[in-house]
Design a protein around this motif. Sequence first.
Motif, PDB file in Angstrom:
ATOM      1  N   MET A 108      46.026  43.326  36.660  1.00  0.00           N
ATOM      2  CA  MET A 108      46.904  43.848  35.623  1.00  0.00           C
ATOM      3  C   MET A 108      46.259  45.094  35.014  1.00  0.00           C
ATOM      4  N   PRO A 109      47.077  46.006  34.484  1.00  0.00           N
ATOM      5  CA  PRO A 109      46.498  47.201  33.854  1.00  0.00           C
ATOM      6  C   PRO A 109      45.732  46.828  32.595  1.00  0.00           C
ATOM      7  N   GLU A 110      44.635  47.528  32.363  1.00  0.00           N
ATOM      8  CA  GLU A 110      43.835  47.276  31.167  1.00  0.00           C
ATOM      9  C   GLU A 110      44.562  47.845  29.948  1.00  0.00           C
ATOM     10  N   GLU A 111      44.830  47.002  28.983  1.00  0.00           N
ATOM     11  CA  GLU A 111      45.579  47.421  27.803  1.00  0.00           C
ATOM     12  C   GLU A 111      44.623  47.789  26.675  1.00  0.00           C
ATOM     13  N   PRO A 112      44.680  49.026  26.189  1.00  0.00           N
ATOM     14  CA  PRO A 112      43.774  49.438  25.112  1.00  0.00           C
ATOM     15  C   PRO A 112      44.103  48.724  23.802  1.00  0.00           C
ATOM     16  N   GLU A 113      43.072  48.440  23.007  1.00  0.00           N
ATOM     17  CA  GLU A 113      43.289  47.779  21.723  1.00  0.00           C
ATOM     18  C   GLU A 113      44.094  48.662  20.779  1.00  0.00           C
ATOM     19  N   ILE A 114      43.826  49.963  20.841  1.00  0.00           N
ATOM     20  CA  ILE A 114      44.577  50.915  20.026  1.00  0.00           C
ATOM     21  C   ILE A 114      45.229  51.919  20.959  1.00  0.00           C
ATOM     22  N   LYS A 115      46.548  51.967  20.969  1.00  0.00           N
ATOM     23  CA  LYS A 115      47.286  52.887  21.841  1.00  0.00           C
ATOM     24  C   LYS A 115      47.447  54.226  21.131  1.00  0.00           C
ATOM     25  N   LYS A 116      46.782  55.249  21.680  1.00  0.00           N
ATOM     26  CA  LYS A 116      46.756  56.555  21.030  1.00  0.00           C
ATOM     27  C   LYS A 116      47.757  57.529  21.621  1.00  0.00           C
ATOM     28  N   THR A 117      47.915  57.532  22.945  1.00  0.00           N
ATOM     29  CA  THR A 117      48.778  58.515  23.589  1.00  0.00           C
ATOM     30  C   THR A 117      50.188  57.972  23.791  1.00  0.00           C
ATOM     31  N   TYR A 119      51.748  57.943  26.576  1.00  0.00           N
ATOM     32  CA  TYR A 119      51.708  57.140  27.801  1.00  0.00           C
ATOM     33  C   TYR A 119      51.286  55.708  27.499  1.00  0.00           C
ATOM     34  N   GLN A 120      50.228  55.552  26.723  1.00  0.00           N
ATOM     35  CA  GLN A 120      49.740  54.213  26.379  1.00  0.00           C
ATOM     36  C   GLN A 120      50.766  53.428  25.573  1.00  0.00           C
ATOM     37  N   LYS A 121      51.482  54.087  24.701  1.00  0.00           N
ATOM     38  CA  LYS A 121      52.468  53.419  23.860  1.00  0.00           C
ATOM     39  C   LYS A 121      53.707  52.984  24.639  1.00  0.00           C
ATOM     40  N   GLU A 122      54.060  53.733  25.678  1.00  0.00           N
ATOM     41  CA  GLU A 122      55.290  53.450  26.418  1.00  0.00           C
ATOM     42  C   GLU A 122      55.069  52.616  27.674  1.00  0.00           C
ATOM     43  N   LYS A 123      53.824  52.472  28.113  1.00  0.00           N
ATOM     44  CA  LYS A 123      53.549  51.752  29.367  1.00  0.00           C
ATOM     45  C   LYS A 123      53.840  50.266  29.228  1.00  0.00           C
ATOM     46  N   ASP A 124      54.373  49.663  30.295  1.00  0.00           N
ATOM     47  CA  ASP A 124      54.622  48.226  30.355  1.00  0.00           C
ATOM     48  C   ASP A 124      53.376  47.543  30.908  1.00  0.00           C
ATOM     49  N   TYR A 125      52.578  46.937  30.049  1.00  0.00           N
ATOM     50  CA  TYR A 125      51.325  46.319  30.459  1.00  0.00           C
ATOM     51  C   TYR A 125      51.516  44.915  31.037  1.00  0.00           C
TER      52      TYR A 125
END
Length: 224
Positions: A108-117, A119-125
């Motif tokens: 599974m993709p590694e999900e950051p604790e804090i989504k800054k970008t 891309y990170q905010k919109e990605k389906d983890y």
Amino acid sequence: MTGIMRNKLFIDKTHCLTASLSYDPADAIGRLGGNAPACFDAQEVDPVHRYSFYLTVTHPLTPEKMISVFIPYRFDLYNQNNIYPTCAIKVFTHEHSPESTSDKYLMMPEEPEIKKTKYQKEKDYSKPLLKKSYISSYKLHNSATVPEGESFFVQTGGEPFWIQGSSHYRRDLEADGYQYFMYIDEWGYLEDSVDGNMPLCFGGLYLDGRDDFSDIIAGFWQST
């Protein structure tokens, strides 16, 4: 495989084997992604760190065995430990085993604790990082390198493409009796194999072996 062919692949280096990816399971000798082999259901790949299943493939010299590769879930762990003797990527040689029904080791993709970008905010983890595909049967080439223009995912024997040619990557391996065995090339993914960042950053993983290649390890990985 005969001793003569082993020499051609690993000593004389006049030949090499390749295998490519496909979504067709016919005649497959392994797979990329999906669940780990069922033989890993009852064991921990690592007692401390979380690992993800990357691939399994038939051992080219010992076809009754399989080679399975697991990558740490956390990128920083294997990015900081990318070379023998501390390479964090794990390789196992084992008996043939069907795909598990458990998603314990699903990558599974590694999900950051804090989504800054954005891309990170919109990605389906919740979506697996790798789309399961199959590794085709080995193809023998009468050359040490893969013919120009031919796509592949796995190369065994011959002379692989060294992304970074520095000798320090091989120094400790060779001192301990290891030699190059297999190259896994991320340029060989299918067009939609990966949903997000490539596990090896568009790079490659080099497996090494000793003791007549019964002992296979991850020697190092490199990126472009």
